[in-house]
Design a protein around this motif. Structure first.
Motif, PDB file in Angstrom:
ATOM      1  N   ILE A  18       1.588  -0.845  -1.080  1.00  0.00           N
ATOM      2  CA  ILE A  18       0.900   0.443  -0.907  1.00  0.00           C
ATOM      3  C   ILE A  18       0.823   1.185  -2.240  1.00  0.00           C
ATOM      4  N   SER A  19       1.902   1.140  -2.992  1.00  0.00           N
ATOM      5  CA  SER A  19       1.918   1.779  -4.304  1.00  0.00           C
ATOM      6  C   SER A  19       0.868   1.156  -5.225  1.00  0.00           C
ATOM      7  N   SER A  22      -2.474   2.421  -4.319  1.00  0.00           N
ATOM      8  CA  SER A  22      -2.594   3.787  -4.821  1.00  0.00           C
ATOM      9  C   SER A  22      -2.958   3.803  -6.307  1.00  0.00           C
ATOM     10  N   GLN A  23      -2.358   2.912  -7.069  1.00  0.00           N
ATOM     11  CA  GLN A  23      -2.681   2.829  -8.493  1.00  0.00           C
ATOM     12  C   GLN A  23      -4.143   2.458  -8.708  1.00  0.00           C
ATOM     13  N   MET A  25      -6.580   3.134  -6.656  1.00  0.00           N
ATOM     14  CA  MET A  25      -7.373   4.311  -6.299  1.00  0.00           C
ATOM     15  C   MET A  25      -7.395   5.326  -7.441  1.00  0.00           C
ATOM     16  N   LEU A  26      -6.258   5.519  -8.090  1.00  0.00           N
ATOM     17  CA  LEU A  26      -6.217   6.457  -9.213  1.00  0.00           C
ATOM     18  C   LEU A  26      -7.065   5.961 -10.383  1.00  0.00           C
ATOM     19  N   ALA A  49      -4.419   9.001  -2.821  1.00  0.00           N
ATOM     20  CA  ALA A  49      -3.564   8.102  -3.604  1.00  0.00           C
ATOM     21  C   ALA A  49      -2.146   8.662  -3.703  1.00  0.00           C
ATOM     22  N   TYR A  50      -2.037   9.958  -3.912  1.00  0.00           N
ATOM     23  CA  TYR A  50      -0.699  10.554  -3.996  1.00  0.00           C
ATOM     24  C   TYR A  50      -0.011  10.597  -2.631  1.00  0.00           C
ATOM     25  N   LEU A  52      -0.363   8.239  -0.478  1.00  0.00           N
ATOM     26  CA  LEU A  52       0.136   6.867  -0.378  1.00  0.00           C
ATOM     27  C   LEU A  52       1.411   6.675  -1.202  1.00  0.00           C
ATOM     28  N   PHE A  53       1.463   7.289  -2.391  1.00  0.00           N
ATOM     29  CA  PHE A  53       2.679   7.207  -3.212  1.00  0.00           C
ATOM     30  C   PHE A  53       3.882   7.794  -2.471  1.00  0.00           C
TER      31      PHE A  53
END
Length: 118
Positions: A18-19, A22-23, A25-26, A49-50, A52-53
């Motif tokens: 998941i992380s 997220s990366q 997406m950023l 994204a955040y 998800l983080f």
């Protein structure tokens, strides 16, 4: 390895996955042009994204309830594999020989750890 350790290791691996998403997406958001600095940071892609983080962090906290502390960094290293895969598939990045050697070392480390704890 016991069933509960495997379950919690799965939580950790899912959190790392998941992380990694997220990366991606950023990075996608960073590649877009935004009308202002505030829109650069307060757009749906960045906010999600955040979120998800935060979810990945919660999964990591949950995972450490059932896995040995020494296993965490080994499982976290799988994130490099995910990010490389996403970079190649989504961003069409090239995998250089140096990157291949680095990935092979990461995989070897994971395998050595797994064989040592068996």
């Amino acid at each position: 390895m016991s069933q509960s350790v495997l379950l919690y290791a799965g939580f950790s691996l899912f959190g790392v996955f998941i992380s990694s998403i997220s990366q991606v997406m950023l990075k996608k958001s960073a590649m877009q042009s935004h009308g202002s600095a505030i829109k650069e940071y307060l757009n749906p892609l960045v906010i999600f994204a955040y979120v998800l983080f935060v979810g990945a962090t919660l999964l990591s906290v949950l995972a450490y309830k059932g896995i040995p502390l020494s296993m965490g960094p080994v499982l976290d290293a799988t994130g490099y594999l995910y990010v490389t895969f996403f970079g190649v598939v989504i961003f069409h990045e090239r995998v250089t020989p140096k990157k291949l050697v680095a990935l092979a070392l990461i995989i070897a480390g994971i395998v050595i750890y797994a064989l040592g704890s068996a």
